[in-house]
Motif scaffolding. Structure first.
Motif, short mmCIF file in Angstrom:
data_model
loop_
_atom_site.label_atom_id
_atom_site.label_comp_id
_atom_site.label_asym_id
_atom_site.label_seq_id
_atom_site.Cartn_x
_atom_site.Cartn_y
_atom_site.Cartn_z
N VAL A 1 0.81 -1.22 0.00
CA VAL A 1 0.00 0.00 0.00
C VAL A 1 0.85 1.28 0.00
O VAL A 1 0.39 2.35 0.39
CB VAL A 1 -1.01 0.00 1.19
CG1 VAL A 1 -2.14 -0.97 0.91
CG2 VAL A 1 -0.33 -0.34 2.51
N GLN A 2 2.12 1.12 -0.41
CA GLN A 2 3.02 2.27 -0.55
C GLN A 2 3.74 2.09 -1.89
O GLN A 2 4.49 1.11 -2.07
CB GLN A 2 4.04 2.31 0.59
CG GLN A 2 3.43 2.58 1.96
CD GLN A 2 3.18 4.07 2.23
OE1 GLN A 2 4.00 4.74 2.81
NE2 GLN A 2 2.03 4.57 1.80
N LYS A 3 3.55 3.01 -2.80
CA LYS A 3 4.12 2.83 -4.15
C LYS A 3 5.64 3.04 -4.19
O LYS A 3 6.31 2.52 -5.06
CB LYS A 3 3.45 3.80 -5.14
CG LYS A 3 1.99 3.47 -5.39
CD LYS A 3 1.50 4.15 -6.67
CE LYS A 3 0.10 3.74 -7.04
NZ LYS A 3 -0.93 4.38 -6.17
N HIS A 4 6.16 3.81 -3.23
CA HIS A 4 7.60 4.12 -3.24
C HIS A 4 8.20 3.95 -1.84
O HIS A 4 7.65 4.47 -0.88
CB HIS A 4 7.83 5.57 -3.70
CG HIS A 4 7.37 5.80 -5.12
ND1 HIS A 4 8.19 5.58 -6.20
CD2 HIS A 4 6.16 6.19 -5.61
CE1 HIS A 4 7.52 5.85 -7.32
NE2 HIS A 4 6.29 6.21 -6.99
N ILE A 5 9.31 3.25 -1.80
CA ILE A 5 10.05 3.10 -0.53
C ILE A 5 11.47 3.61 -0.74
O ILE A 5 12.14 3.21 -1.70
CB ILE A 5 10.11 1.62 -0.08
CG1 ILE A 5 8.70 1.06 0.17
CG2 ILE A 5 10.98 1.48 1.18
CD1 ILE A 5 8.68 -0.41 0.58
N THR A 6 11.91 4.48 0.15
CA THR A 6 13.30 4.94 0.12
C THR A 6 14.10 4.17 1.18
O THR A 6 13.76 4.22 2.37
CB THR A 6 13.39 6.46 0.40
OG1 THR A 6 12.55 7.12 -0.54
CG2 THR A 6 14.82 6.96 0.25
N VAL A 7 15.12 3.46 0.72
CA VAL A 7 15.97 2.69 1.65
C VAL A 7 16.98 3.67 2.23
O VAL A 7 18.13 3.72 1.82
CB VAL A 7 16.65 1.51 0.92
CG1 VAL A 7 17.36 0.59 1.91
CG2 VAL A 7 15.64 0.72 0.09
N SER A 8 16.49 4.46 3.17
CA SER A 8 17.26 5.63 3.63
C SER A 8 18.17 5.33 4.82
O SER A 8 19.14 6.04 5.04
CB SER A 8 16.28 6.74 4.02
OG SER A 8 15.28 6.20 4.85
N SER A 9 17.83 4.32 5.62
CA SER A 9 18.59 4.00 6.84
C SER A 9 18.78 5.25 7.70
O SER A 9 19.85 5.45 8.27
CB SER A 9 19.95 3.40 6.50
OG SER A 9 19.80 2.27 5.68
#
Ligand code: LMR
Length: 334
Positions: A223-231
């Motif tokens: 249910v989230q189109k974009h994920i930033t692997v930001s740590s």
């Protein structure tokens, strides 16, 4: 209604107090948590159950209740204080209701440069100092369990601080997290973990942060189109018990449980990184969301935008814990 339930559960628990345990009747330890079994914490709790029951020869029975089955975040802390559960492992971001806001220092953005730095710091003086803060609340800290670094997501790519403008972000409890999201123009909102999926799906919130294992097992990535692997921040748990219960256990039993906890802790901390790597690979494979990795310039822009949290944090968590962290990590705190 909830209070009544808690009181009834507490009354029922009196019958199973350690002192009252007969030779045949095992001492029951209810271990409540909010995540899935198939996560570092879920597996750690089951490992503790296996070892504790083995080392005590069945004199202790550990009942693990995952996925907020028994209690949600806030309720489980009340339940521990009332004695209707005996063991929890909440994220340290949720300790303010216990009167231990100092734990929120661990939520500072980019505090730990990597996993090794995190685990070394928690084994040092600051980990012990934080546990001391719980003593006056009738709570004992047994161990820190790792769950790696947070990612952040929305239905639009989050690459620069400006992308957060006006975004309603679910946070788990920490005012430090509230502050770093405010620094980039987002509108943070505290919400129980069990409610996040639906809140994202229905648009009650637009965004959340969490680790890959939680994104995967709670299906947030669907249910989230974009994920930033930001740590950008770290998620860790403190395994905690009601001190009165724990100290009332027969000494030999407590010794066996301590051994089980030490080994379950080593196990959990040894699988956390790999569990999250595997979860991230599964999320990627699903094709249901787009993963983004920050460039050095983008990361720098987030760090600059969120930096005021450090100065702000002093008023929230106090200078002492910040000084301990600064010394341990050899970093500046302003
Ligand atoms: C959250 O509420 O996002 C996390 O603390 C859940 C957890 O226990 O990993």
């Amino acid at each position: 209604m909830r209070k009544w339930f808690l009181l009834a559960a507490a009354a029922a628990m009196v019958a199973s107090l350690p002192g009252a345990a007969s030779a045949q009747q095992p001492i029951v330890i209810k271990f409540s948590h909010v995540v899935a079994n198939d996560t570092p914490k879920g597996k750690g709790a089951l490992k503790f159950k296996e070892l504790a029951e083995k080392y005590t020869n069945g004199k202790v029975k550990i009942e693990v209740y995952p996925n907020s089955q028994l209690f949600k975040d806030k309720e489980e802390i009340e339940a521990l204080q009332l004695g209707s559960v005996q063991m929890l492992a909440p994220s340290t971001a949720k300790f303010a209701p216990l009167g231990a806001k100092e734990f929120e220092a661990l939520d500072l953005p980019w505090l730990f440069k990597d996993e090794d730095t995190y685990s070394k710091a928690m084994k040092g003086p600051v980990g012990k100092w934080l546990f001391k803060k719980l003593e006056s609340k009738g709570i004992s800290g047994l161990a820190y369990w790792d769950n790696g670094f947070h990612m952040v997501s929305a239905n639009r790519p989050l690459l620069m601080p400006a992308d957060f403008q006006g975004l309603k972000v679910r946070i788990s409890g920490s005012k430090v997290a509230d502050q770093y999201f405010r620094n980039v123009g987002a509108i943070p909102q505290i919400m129980a973990f069990s409610e996040v999926y639906q809140a994202l799906q229905t648009g009650v919130v637009d965004s959340c942060e969490n680790t890959p294992s939680n994104y995967l097992t709670q299906k947030f990535y669907e249910v989230q189109k974009h994920i930033t692997v930001s740590s950008h921040a770290h998620l860790q748990y403190a395994v905690i018990v009601n001190s009165k219960f724990w100290n009332g256990l027969p000494a030999d039993i407590r010794k066996q449980l301590d051994k089980a906890m030490d080994e379950a802790t080593d196990y959990t901390n040894s699988i956390a990184v790999k569990e999250n790597e595997d979860a991230l690979a599964d999320i990627k494979k699903s094709g249901k969301t787009t993963l983004h990795y920050l460039t050095d310039d983008q990361r720098k822009a987030w760090q600059v935008a969120m930096r005021p949290t450090y100065k702000w944090a002093k008023g929230r968590v106090g200078g002492e814990v910040l000084d301990l962290l600064a010394k341990e990590l050899k970093i500046q705190m302003n």
